[in-house]
Design an enzyme around this catalytic site. Structure first.
Site, mmCIF file in Angstrom:
data_model
loop_
_atom_site.group_PDB
_atom_site.id
_atom_site.type_symbol
_atom_site.label_atom_id
_atom_site.label_comp_id
_atom_site.label_asym_id
_atom_site.label_seq_id
_atom_site.Cartn_x
_atom_site.Cartn_y
_atom_site.Cartn_z
ATOM 1 N N ASN A 172 0.830 -1.194 0.000
ATOM 2 C CA ASN A 172 0.000 0.000 0.000
ATOM 3 C C ASN A 172 0.873 1.257 0.000
ATOM 4 O O ASN A 172 1.002 1.928 -1.024
ATOM 5 C CB ASN A 172 -0.938 -0.024 1.218
ATOM 6 C CG ASN A 172 -1.855 1.174 1.280
ATOM 7 O OD1 ASN A 172 -1.798 2.064 0.426
ATOM 8 N ND2 ASN A 172 -2.704 1.220 2.291
ATOM 9 N N ASP A 173 1.519 1.537 1.110
ATOM 10 C CA ASP A 173 2.290 2.779 1.239
ATOM 11 C C ASP A 173 3.336 2.954 0.144
ATOM 12 O O ASP A 173 3.595 4.070 -0.292
ATOM 13 C CB ASP A 173 2.991 2.813 2.600
ATOM 14 C CG ASP A 173 2.001 3.005 3.743
ATOM 15 O OD1 ASP A 173 0.944 3.624 3.498
ATOM 16 O OD2 ASP A 173 2.285 2.541 4.850
ATOM 17 N N VAL A 174 3.930 1.837 -0.299
ATOM 18 C CA VAL A 174 5.033 1.945 -1.267
ATOM 19 C C VAL A 174 4.552 2.346 -2.648
ATOM 20 O O VAL A 174 5.347 2.531 -3.565
ATOM 21 C CB VAL A 174 5.828 0.624 -1.369
ATOM 22 C CG1 VAL A 174 6.479 0.292 -0.041
ATOM 23 C CG2 VAL A 174 4.961 -0.526 -1.845
ATOM 24 N N THR A 175 3.198 2.484 -2.810
ATOM 25 C CA THR A 175 2.673 2.922 -4.105
ATOM 26 C C THR A 175 2.001 4.279 -4.002
ATOM 27 O O THR A 175 1.442 4.768 -4.962
ATOM 28 C CB THR A 175 1.604 1.928 -4.606
ATOM 29 O OG1 THR A 175 0.493 1.940 -3.697
ATOM 30 C CG2 THR A 175 2.159 0.523 -4.702
#
Lengths: 103, 463
Positions: free
Chosen positions: B391-394
């Site tokens: 999630n966060d890494v995108t």
């Protein structure tokens, strides 16, 4: 600190800094995909501390220092066997693309 | 054996350790690298056993056999998802072994040629205390990290008032103890140093949240190396100094890479408090927007009609054990002539390189798995990004929203691909607590459900 022991210390320090520099370059050359195996291997080789443990448990007879040494030998051995084996398991999973499978 | 021969054999062993790390520059050479590490260790052990002072072969042999059997058993049984816990547990053993070796040297200085009881050389005492201090911190820090990773201790950061002040005071107290230890050399002070260092190890890891564990595990890796170094100085043993320095710098570099992957400084991670349930002001901004929901059939249809797909796996995939189902899905897509690759963010997983191992375990060829820098410029030419358990890494907010806690973090540019498929359990935020605006975009389809089930359903829909 007398002359001899400070000489030994300085030579140890020389080795230490040179090894840090080697470590720096060697580790940066490790491909990120293999960072987990890198931790496995470093974990196993840091157990080279077993050398000190063996020296401590060397003499005949039993005193407290020998008991500490033997415990340390056992602890380090868990790491040596476990570390190298788990690294082996990881590395044997990394495979290249197979050339066109024939069905 | 002459001392020169010993020095040469130790040197050979140190060189083999360097080759072991060097081998990891490529998967092809890595197995030989591991083998050279093993040979190096065997040489080191047998050389030491040849010492004149080493006589009790039975006890040593028994200890090696018992420890080795335990290590072998654990290494064979461990599932790859639990790798981070295993590594943390192993680090704790190195730390503990360092403490025991230091204690042995303190009680029997004659065997180590560092003086006599009560009048050990000052330099040796300093080195011994430093080795003990780092070893004990490594031990307790790793035990706590193990508990947090295993889930037996809450992964939430535990923060309290004056935490840093307390740690700093304890650190100063340890230095004070070491100074007293050097002048008085009593066992009581030695064990006080051990106990207080153990306490400090706990306190240092306690404020660090579960998601920061990649950094912590790497840091403890580094500490275990420095502990070995400290013992190496005590025993004036070059092999220990070299190996400790290699391991120490390796762990330090990994910590640096990991914290850079999260756009945080190491200091910031160590001070802790991140990765908990933070109140986030931005959370409600998107409540009025709608998301496009899809099912497995939709996903199958979208991917079947694409030419290129990039899979973005995250830790959620590992938790759901979806990697095998995912690979099956990819196999079908590849048979259809679709180009499929995997994109790995530096902090995917719970330790450095964890995701690569999990994919390799699911028989994904390593040349299809690419790092962020290698693949990020390919997203604009890609039709479908398939995000599974990440999630966060995108999150594009990392590039655009300066107020976001993840601002500045390098991200995978999935937003630039023509369409995005997101497998998620719910709309919950990632560990940073930040909402992902990507969910609400027109070209995004949300696939709600368990990652493994979803992949299996897509496989069914495809075939």
């Amino acid at each position: 600190m007398d002359g001899l022991s400070s000489e030994i210390f300085v030579s140890g320090l020389t080795v230490f800094f040179l090894a840090c520099i080697i470590g720096y370059y060697v580790v940066w050359s490790v491909t990120p995909a293999l960072h987990s195996p890198l931790m496995g291997v470093t974990n196993a080789i840091s157990s080279v501390i077993i050398v000190g443990a063996i020296l401590a448990s060397g003499p005949y007879g039993y005193d407290i220092s020998k008991i500490f040494g033997i415990i340390a030998v056992a602890l380090a051995s868990v790491n040596i066997f476990g570390g190298f084996l788990v690294t082996y398991r990881m590395l044997s999973m990394f495979k290249k693309k197979k050339k066109k499978r024939i069905n | 054996m002459s001392s020169n021969l010993v020095a040469v054999l130790y040197l050979v062993s140190a060189l083999l350790f360097i080759f072991a790390l060097r081998g990891l520059s490529h998967p092809e050479s890595s197995r030989i690298g591991n083998l050279s590490g093993i040979i190096g260790m065997i040489i080191a052990i047998f050389t030491t056993l040849m010492f004149k002072s080493v006589l009790s072969y039975y006890e040593i042999g028994a200890a090696i056999l018992i420890g080795g059997a335990i290590g072998t058993f654990i290494a064979l049984r461990i599932v790859m998802t639990s790798l981070p816990q295993l590594v943390a547990a192993f680090h704790s053993l190195v730390g503990l072994a360092a403490v025991f070796v230091a204690a042995a040297a303190f009680y029997d200085p004659v065997s180590f040629e560092i003086g006599e009881i009560g009048s050990i050389k000052t330099s040796s005492l300093i080195e011994m205390s430093i080795g003990t201090f780092i070893g004990a911190i490594t031990f307790s820090g790793s035990v706590l990290a193990f508990g947090k990773l295993q889930g037996s201790i809450s992964g939430k950061p535990i923060v309290f008032k004056f935490q840093h002040l307390l740690n700093a005071s304890i650190f100063i107290f340890v230095i004070f103890l070491i100074i007293i230890f050097i002048s008085y050399q009593t066992p009581t002070i030695f064990w006080s140093i051990v106990l207080i260092s153990i306490l400090l190890g706990f306190l240092v890891v306690i404020p660090i949240g579960g998601a920061d564990m990649p950094v912590v595990v790497s840091m403890l890796n580094s500490y275990s190396g420095w502990a070995a170094c400290g013992i190496g100085f005590t025993l004036s043993n070059n092999l220990l100094i070299i190996t400790g320095a290699l391991v120490g710098s390796s762990g330090a570099i990994l910590s640096y890479i990991m914290s850079k992957g999260m756009n945080r400084s190491i200091i910031n991670v160590v001070l802790g408090g991140f990765g908990g349930e933070q109140e986030n002001a931005a959370t409600n901004d998107n409540s009025d927007k709608t998301v496009k929901k899809g099912n497995a059939e939709d996903a199958a249809y979208i991917m079947k009609n694409a030419d290129s797909v990039i899979i973005v796996p995250g830790y959620g995939m590992a938790v759901a054990q979806a990697q095998h189902a995912l690979r099956e899905m990819v196999d079908i897509l590849k048979k259809e002539g679709i180009q499929v690759r995997y994109a790995i963010h530096p902090v995917a997983g719970r330790m450095p390189g964890h995701m690569n191992v999990l994919l390799a375990e699911a028989n994904v060829p390593y040349d299809e798995v690419l790092e962020l820098e290698e693949i990020n410029h390919d997203f604009p030419m890609t039709e479908v990004s398939f995000v599974i358990g990440a999630n966060d890494v995108t999150n594009p907010a990392a590039k655009t929203d300066e107020s976001s806690p993840i601002f500045g973090m390098p991200i995978l540019d999935v937003e630039k691909s023509q369409s995005v498929l997101f497998i998620k359990r719910s709309m919950a935020t990632g560990y940073s607590g930040v909402d992902n605006e990507l969910f609400y975009r027109d070209n995004t389809t949300m696939l709600f459900g368990d990652a493994k089930k979803m992949c299996e359903n897509i496989v069914k829909a495809l075939s």
